[in-house]
Design an enzyme around this catalytic site. Structure first.
Site, PDB file in Angstrom:
ATOM      1  CG  ASP A   1      -1.926  -1.080   1.266  1.00 43.98           C
ATOM      2  OD1 ASP A   1      -1.938  -1.908   0.330  1.00 43.98           O
ATOM      3  OD2 ASP A   1      -2.708  -1.146   2.221  1.00 43.98           O
TER       4      ASP A   1
ATOM      5  CD  GLU B   1      -1.110  -5.442   8.981  1.00 44.28           C
ATOM      6  OE1 GLU B   1      -1.372  -4.830  10.046  1.00 44.28           O
ATOM      7  OE2 GLU B   1      -1.533  -5.074   7.871  1.00 44.28           O
TER       8      GLU B   1
END
Ligand code: DGY
Length: 433
Positions: free
Chosen positions: A168, A400
């Site tokens: 991202d 994550e």
């Protein structure tokens, strides 16, 4: 090890909703396309049916034109922004009316996911039947990409938003954002009330993300218009590697099923064209790495990230190119004090070891690199990528993303981003089977 495996299974069970898995409880409360593929591979290790349902649910959200969205908003949630009311994917005339979603996609993971699930499956007969029932929908997704996302007919598909890449907020996109005149939006972030903002994209970056969506919305998410007008239009080696890997998987699976000669032939044609263009356009000999191409501004993005090595996973480089990639990986990313593989070039000042895709290690990229390196016979380096991944997860748990600097792993250290993160758990199960 078995304690960690049990914990991984526990996480996946807790993140399971009715028919799909959320990546992380509050931070990501829906179904994400590329997460779903990696998660299904993990689920297959303890429950074949759950894995199949995960894939089937995602495929049920497919649009009439074969497109599969990046997020499927199964249930209303107020812990995530931007939701369906911002995305307005329903503006597209062929959108799926039953499943609210975004109007952008994510990397094409489903081909290689099906192949890996079949390798893992205990009940091969049932698994083959599942593949027979669903493979055409995955094929249709590839057809969508080649027919709608490749305006110059090069065999290289574009992404029109940084969220489509999966990586991202990578520094890769910084020069593109500099060319865009985005307004300042007034909105309430949800992610930064859950996660330390220093680990997430900035407010200004979100302005660009929303602005690019607004432009796509102005054109009702029409692909031809997006190709013409989106200020962000990129050929991404990670995205295209996953498409090429999935093409190969579909060819093998169709051969296993029998028949479907026309589809096999089409896949082989795509494959040949894609791999040729890939090596012509996205390989940078001076950097010894694959790079991104900015189609909007017609120029290469000459930066090295973990995506630069992902073509190894799809069998794209020749032997000399593969050796060059390994040298670059070792020189820039592989110092003794670093865990492999940082998501962005640690030798640059854009590198940030804590911030999402600007430096941290991600388990899905490591999983792809591990398999790619093994396929090319770089066994020692493959083992290092695998053992680094396992060591980090054992030290801090199933977060994550992770700091690549070994020196910080002392005392009370945590991973970054969401905790109990599904694909970290899922791919741990696959790496340690
Ligand atoms: C997010 O919200 O950060 C997601 O990664 C978008 O896909």
């Amino acid at each position: 090890m078995s304690k960690m495996r049990n914990k991984a299974i526990e996480i996946l069970k807790a993140n399971w909703r009715d028919g799909y898995t959320v990546p992380s409880k509050n931070l990501y409360p829906y179904q994400w396309k590329w997460d779903s593929g990696f998660i299904a591979i993990g689920l297959a290790h303890f429950d074949q049916k759950m894995a199949e349902r995960e894939v089937e649910t995602l495929l049920n959200a497919q649009w009439i034109n074969g497109f599969i969205p990046h997020i499927v908003f199964h249930k209303v949630s107020d812990t995530y922004f931007p939701g369906p009311n911002f995305h307005r994917a329903d503006l597209h005339p062929l959108a799926n009316k039953e499943y609210p979603s975004t109007g952008m996609t994510q990397p094409p993971v489903l081909g290689f996911t099906l192949e890996r699930m079949h390798e893992i499956a205990k009940d091969k007969k049932e698994s083959l039947q599942f593949i027979k029932n669903n493979i055409d929908r995955v094929y249709k997704n590839h057809q969508y990409f080649y027919n709608n996302r490749d305006p110059k007919d090069e065999g290289l598909v574009y992404i029109y938003h940084n969220w489509e890449s999966g990586t991202d907020n990578s520094p890769l996109w910084d020069p593109i954002f500099e060319t865009i005149d985005a307004p300042v939006y007034n909105f309430e972030r949800r992610d930064t009330s859950i996660i330390d903002p220093s680990e997430r994209p900035t407010k200004r970056e979100y302005d660009y993300y929303l602005h690019i969506i607004d432009i796509a919305k102005e054109h009702n998410y029409n692909d031809a218009k997006i190709a013409e007008f989106s200020p962000f239009l990129v050929q991404d080696p990670l995205f295209n590697s996953m498409l090429i890997k999935s093409n190969s998987a579909l060819i093998s699976l169709y051969k296993m099923i029998g028949g479907n000669e026309d589809k096999i032939e089409q896949l082989e044609q795509w494959q040949e064209k894609s791999i040729t263009s890939f090596n012509r356009k996205l390989y940078d000999k001076d950097l010894g790495a694959y790079i991104h191409y900015d189609l909007r501004n017609d120029k290469p993005i000459r930066m090295v990230s973990s995506s630069s090595f992902s073509p190894l996973y799809a069998g794209i480089p020749n032997k000399d190119q593969a050796e060059a990639l390994v040298r670059t990986m070792m020189d820039k990313f592989g110092g003794e004090d670093m865990y492999l593989c940082a998501s962005f070039d640690p030798s640059t000042d854009k590198f940030n070891p804590k911030k999402y895709w600007r430096g941290p290690v991600w388990i899905n990229l490591n999983w792809m690199l591990y398999h790619g390196l093994l396929d090319y016979g770089f066994n020692d380096l493959a083992q290092r990528v695998k053992s680094d991944s396992i060591e980090i997860l054992e030290k801090v748990g199933f977060y994550e993303y992770f700091d690549p600097r070994k020196s910080i792993y002392k005392g009370d250290v945590k991973g970054y981003g969401g905790s109990d993160f599904s694909w970290s758990a899922a791919l741990f199960l696959d790496l340690t089977e």
